[in-house]
Design a protein around this motif. Sequence first.
Motif, PDB file in Angstrom:
ATOM      1  N   ILE A 127       0.827  -1.197   0.000  1.00  0.00           N
ATOM      2  CA  ILE A 127       0.000   0.000   0.000  1.00  0.00           C
ATOM      3  C   ILE A 127       0.864   1.250   0.000  1.00  0.00           C
ATOM      4  CG2 ILE A 127      -1.675   1.289   1.393  1.00  0.00           C
ATOM      5  CD1 ILE A 127      -2.570  -1.622   2.325  1.00  0.00           C
ATOM      6  N   ASP A 171       0.969  -4.880 -17.559  1.00  0.00           N
ATOM      7  CA  ASP A 171       0.269  -4.752 -18.841  1.00  0.00           C
ATOM      8  C   ASP A 171       1.173  -5.111 -20.013  1.00  0.00           C
ATOM      9  OD1 ASP A 171      -2.287  -4.129 -17.932  1.00  0.00           O
ATOM     10  OD2 ASP A 171      -1.770  -2.029 -17.640  1.00  0.00           O
ATOM     11  N   LYS A 174      -1.668 -12.041 -13.291  1.00  0.00           N
ATOM     12  CA  LYS A 174      -3.036 -11.516 -13.239  1.00  0.00           C
ATOM     13  C   LYS A 174      -3.106 -10.090 -12.720  1.00  0.00           C
ATOM     14  CE  LYS A 174      -4.509 -15.583 -14.480  1.00  0.00           C
ATOM     15  NZ  LYS A 174      -4.742 -15.822 -15.905  1.00  0.00           N
ATOM     16  N   LYS A 175      -4.108  -9.370 -13.217  1.00  0.00           N
ATOM     17  CA  LYS A 175      -4.407  -8.040 -12.692  1.00  0.00           C
ATOM     18  C   LYS A 175      -5.622  -8.146 -11.776  1.00  0.00           C
ATOM     19  CE  LYS A 175      -4.143  -4.241 -15.289  1.00  0.00           C
ATOM     20  NZ  LYS A 175      -4.488  -3.091 -16.164  1.00  0.00           N
ATOM     21  N   GLY A 176      -5.399  -7.937 -10.492  1.00  0.00           N
ATOM     22  CA  GLY A 176      -6.506  -8.019  -9.547  1.00  0.00           C
ATOM     23  C   GLY A 176      -6.930  -6.668  -9.033  1.00  0.00           C
ATOM     24  N   CYS A 177      -5.969  -5.729  -8.925  1.00  0.00           N
ATOM     25  CA  CYS A 177      -6.340  -4.413  -8.382  1.00  0.00           C
ATOM     26  C   CYS A 177      -5.588  -3.271  -9.049  1.00  0.00           C
ATOM     27  CB  CYS A 177      -6.115  -4.382  -6.871  1.00  0.00           C
ATOM     28  SG  CYS A 177      -4.373  -4.346  -6.392  1.00  0.00           S
ATOM     29  N   ASP A 178      -4.441  -3.565  -9.663  1.00  0.00           N
ATOM     30  CA  ASP A 178      -3.639  -2.542 -10.339  1.00  0.00           C
ATOM     31  C   ASP A 178      -3.103  -1.495  -9.366  1.00  0.00           C
ATOM     32  OD1 ASP A 178      -2.507  -2.176 -12.780  1.00  0.00           O
ATOM     33  OD2 ASP A 178      -4.125  -0.983 -13.650  1.00  0.00           O
ATOM     34  N   HIS A 179      -3.161  -1.788  -8.086  1.00  0.00           N
ATOM     35  CA  HIS A 179      -2.702  -0.839  -7.066  1.00  0.00           C
ATOM     36  C   HIS A 179      -1.756  -1.461  -6.044  1.00  0.00           C
ATOM     37  CE1 HIS A 179      -5.335   2.154  -8.587  1.00  0.00           C
ATOM     38  NE2 HIS A 179      -5.244   2.929  -7.536  1.00  0.00           N
ATOM     39  N   GLN A 202      -2.217  -3.941  -4.103  1.00  0.00           N
ATOM     40  CA  GLN A 202      -2.883  -4.282  -2.847  1.00  0.00           C
ATOM     41  C   GLN A 202      -3.327  -5.738  -2.780  1.00  0.00           C
ATOM     42  OE1 GLN A 202      -6.022  -1.434  -3.108  1.00  0.00           O
ATOM     43  NE2 GLN A 202      -4.828   0.235  -2.210  1.00  0.00           N
ATOM     44  N   CYS A 203      -3.183  -6.488  -3.885  1.00  0.00           N
ATOM     45  CA  CYS A 203      -3.736  -7.847  -3.860  1.00  0.00           C
ATOM     46  C   CYS A 203      -2.714  -8.925  -4.160  1.00  0.00           C
ATOM     47  CB  CYS A 203      -4.914  -7.965  -4.828  1.00  0.00           C
ATOM     48  SG  CYS A 203      -4.464  -8.179  -6.570  1.00  0.00           S
ATOM     49  N   ALA A 250      -1.877 -10.378  -6.915  1.00  0.00           N
ATOM     50  CA  ALA A 250      -2.137 -11.295  -8.034  1.00  0.00           C
ATOM     51  C   ALA A 250      -1.113 -11.144  -9.154  1.00  0.00           C
ATOM     52  CB  ALA A 250      -3.547 -11.074  -8.575  1.00  0.00           C
ATOM     53  N   TYR A 310      -7.526 -17.406  -9.852  1.00  0.00           N
ATOM     54  CA  TYR A 310      -7.091 -16.091 -10.329  1.00  0.00           C
ATOM     55  C   TYR A 310      -5.945 -15.510  -9.502  1.00  0.00           C
ATOM     56  CZ  TYR A 310      -7.466 -11.842 -13.019  1.00  0.00           C
ATOM     57  OH  TYR A 310      -7.184 -10.804 -13.877  1.00  0.00           O
ATOM     58  N   CYS A 311      -5.880 -15.847  -8.230  1.00  0.00           N
ATOM     59  CA  CYS A 311      -4.756 -15.346  -7.416  1.00  0.00           C
ATOM     60  C   CYS A 311      -3.579 -16.292  -7.472  1.00  0.00           C
ATOM     61  CB  CYS A 311      -5.184 -15.150  -5.959  1.00  0.00           C
ATOM     62  SG  CYS A 311      -5.321 -16.693  -5.025  1.00  0.00           S
ATOM     63  N   ASN A 369      -0.651 -11.462  -0.523  1.00  0.00           N
ATOM     64  CA  ASN A 369      -1.337 -12.158  -1.616  1.00  0.00           C
ATOM     65  C   ASN A 369      -2.735 -12.565  -1.164  1.00  0.00           C
ATOM     66  OD1 ASN A 369       1.757 -12.735  -2.186  1.00  0.00           O
ATOM     67  ND2 ASN A 369       0.634 -12.950  -4.113  1.00  0.00           N
ATOM     68  N   LEU A 370      -3.728 -11.826  -1.657  1.00  0.00           N
ATOM     69  CA  LEU A 370      -5.107 -12.097  -1.256  1.00  0.00           C
ATOM     70  C   LEU A 370      -5.677 -13.267  -2.051  1.00  0.00           C
ATOM     71  CD1 LEU A 370      -6.548  -8.461  -1.099  1.00  0.00           C
ATOM     72  CD2 LEU A 370      -5.288  -9.735   0.645  1.00  0.00           C
ATOM     73  N   MET A 381     -11.358 -12.024  -6.971  1.00  0.00           N
ATOM     74  CA  MET A 381     -10.024 -11.541  -7.351  1.00  0.00           C
ATOM     75  C   MET A 381      -9.977 -11.114  -8.811  1.00  0.00           C
ATOM     76  SD  MET A 381      -8.577 -11.499  -4.538  1.00  0.00           S
ATOM     77  CE  MET A 381      -7.142 -10.725  -5.237  1.00  0.00           C
ATOM     78  N   ARG A 440     -10.545  -2.184  -9.897  1.00  0.00           N
ATOM     79  CA  ARG A 440     -10.989  -2.612  -8.565  1.00  0.00           C
ATOM     80  C   ARG A 440     -11.890  -1.543  -7.942  1.00  0.00           C
ATOM     81  NH1 ARG A 440     -12.007  -7.210  -6.411  1.00  0.00           N
ATOM     82  NH2 ARG A 440     -10.280  -7.904  -7.725  1.00  0.00           N
TER      83      ARG A 440
END
Lengths: 217, 738
Positions: A32, A87, A99-104, A106-107, A109, A163-164, A194-195, B187, B270
Amino acid sequence: MTDSKQPLSDGSAPAEASSPEAPEGTTRREFIATATVGSALLLEACRHAPPVEGPPPGTAPAELEVTFKVNGQLQTLKVDPRTSLLDALRERLGLTGTKKGCDHGQCGACTVLVDGRRELSCLSLAVMHQGAEVSTVEGLAQGDTLHPLQQAFIEQDALQCGYCTSGQLMSAVGLMSEPCGASDDDVREAMSGNLCRCSAYPNIIAAIQQVRRLPKL
Amino acid sequence: MSSKIIGRPMDRVDGKLKVTGKAQYAAEYNPPGMAYAVIVQSTVPRGTVLRMQTSEAERAPGVLAVLTPRNTPKLPGADKFSAVPVLPRLTAMQDSEVLYNGQPIALVVADTFERATYAASRVRTTYVEKAASLKLEAGLERSEPALGNFGMPPPGHTRGDAAAALAAAPVRVEASYRTPTEHHNPMEPHASIAVWDDPEHLTLYDSNQGVFFMRQFLSLLFGLPPDNVRVISRYVGGGFGCKALPWPHQIMSIMAAKVVGRPVKLVLTRQQMFSLVGYRPQTLQKVELGASAQGKLTAIRHTGYSETSELDAFTEPFVNVSNMLYACPNVATSQRVVRLSASTPTFMRAPGEAPGTFAFESAMDELAHALKRDPLELRRLNHADKDPEHGKPWSSKSLLECYRWCAERFGWQRRSLQPRSMRDGDALIGWGMATATFPAFRMQASALARVMADGTAVVQCGAADLGTGAYTVFTQLAAETLGMSPEKVRMEMGDTVLPPGGLAGGSSTTATASPAIRSASNEVRRKLVQLAVADKESPLHGLAEKDIVVEDGRLSSSQDTARGETFAQLLTRQKLTHVEGKGDAAPDPAEQKFSSHAFGSHFVEVRVDEALGTVRVSRIVTAMGAGRILNPKTARSQIQGGVIFGLGMALTEETLRDPRLGRVMTADFAEYHVPVHADVPDIDVHFVEEHDPHVNPLGIKGIGEIGTTGIAAAVANAVFHATGKRVRELPITLDKLL
């Protein structure tokens, strides 16, 4: 950002080594914190990267060239300087295993290894990786032979929607060479960036511990 | 049915694809010429779009189109929304009204994702603002009676005289509970790639919970015959309910693809997943219980409110559990909804049952405390031996065995009755429990099975696997029925070119599709046997069909198993490419003679640091009586995942909207806290063996959602036992314990 030259211990480090404040930690808190500087990074990269062709002064270059290795293969791309490493992998190289899970950030993935260390590919720009060695989930198996972690994930049912999973796997691969304590709790802490919304968490820990307990080759 | 493959803890058949990154999700197709779309959202909660400045976005490099309410094509079937009860009303830039903050108001399409994202940031909008309704409590006076969702009966039930029984009850408890808005957050972000194959034919790669349902919606909306629309959703990165119904992005990607004449990919960020798709609505609930001095329930009253949008009257049917969970002669339950300037809520894992069991099973714990009785004993005392709501027998019920198993495993008899009476150093220890329940039902489905000349089989059913393990259990079922090894059977799902499967909702996928798959596979097996005995060149020629054994891809004589041949030998000699069977399944009216629910229980230990107010869940023991378990390995993961989903609900998850602007303030994983590795202890999951001859032909009840019911109450009850503080408002964050 952490110092990539930090020497790694032999894995018998005290539990604190994997706490969120530790340099090697890749916890959600650190993700974060890193996320908040994402836009600053983007500006920096645009400022310092040499333009490929000379655009008019004051305008951002449309594309920059970058060369890095992905799973051992040399790749040269002309990318929009705003393109994240994630990307670039997914949209330009067709490596959609990441994988793209949040692009921030925070996840987790999008976790890949950059020069052997786990990194969030959504939080770094492709152009920052000139000369880097990037490893993705597509590079884990040797032909038909799965990486021990991949095999353990299947055996322990450490995935549901999947996905994760790539991020969990790459994070786990990175963890293997980090100073992480031996207990399940140590691994839980070190994997908490890793969520998994399906919540295969106990099975993921079981899979990682199964591999960590294998005799070292 | 013998069970050599069914019931085995087989590894997930899609496991290898998923650990190698090769399973292809919706956003990972790459049709030639694909462009990228990015949604622009409203920044006011209520009003009218007055002016949109799009010229800067239109001039930005790579931009192909900027769609706004002014130039968006009108949807041919938009007026049919309200006529079809199963379809929610959606906003897709058909007019300039803004009904919530975050509503889609423009769509920017460009040749790359970066360019579309940049250009979308250059759209400037001015509004005429109107008064917005943003607070649930402020809207109670203008609330409306809750309707049933999509043709289901409205929540609520009356039997006996609850008011009189409450007045006369020697022991009463009355309490109000609150559950917050929660977001599913699978996710995988919602994603669509729209491809117009020609002006009349559409292909949509999409992440959803039912391709046929999506096709029905899209064909209606775009005025196309259903056969002209193909929806593909082979791998879904989690759903939990928010990918069941259509949302604006599917419509917008299709419109954009039409406008720019290229395939268009639209993936929600998200942050956008907090306003462009559904959520579990917040609830305000009041529970009143009356009991005899011994603890027998004499009255239940459960009422309350849930939020919905101005677009759709979705209801979170939380009172339904109170109608049927325990024996009680006098029950009155009802619900109302409050329309707010918010996006439309939807089904979220155990819709109704999850917040309902939180309130009701907390109230039962309060009653146990008032009676100074053990909470488990109170539940045993009030066990419902038949369905108290409909008066029908249960098709099967193993709740008492779940209680027994959990209590023994957990060591419940060592629990002291008094709150604050158990400690470990500085930590207060609390033990709590609650009952879990979820109804079992099924829908219609069809399947096709084909044994190929090479000795492999393909089995098709257009159902969805959201990570549930459906691919795996269907493979097991087909392999066993066909008499083949599972490695030789390929299951195909998630595509409208396949036979129609149900919607992955209501924990019904396995119960819905299994009978169709079995019936299709049985037909193939029968045909193979008939072919062999009729074929003069077959070693089985002339034998009676009943004397043929089918195993491991081979037909043989039951008298002499050496006498026989493989499927491949038979088909090759017959010059057949394949042998095919079809199966259809639908609910049997005879099933309605029984009430069918899965039941279970959760026993939870918490450790509370009183100085910090922190709650750690240190132990969970869960038992489920959920009919036939086709694969204990994937089933265990399902229940465990459901329990952890409930832990998030109990302790961390809460969507907050700005009280003035109505915008979601918690729109990312830094602010919306789903459980992480470090939050989750080992979870002991047990399935009670349960044979249910009535629920459906295979005795399957469904396990996708029940794990999430009861768990928040079990945690809250454990927190009460630890601290003496009753937290009636989720999530149980530290501020509520200090």
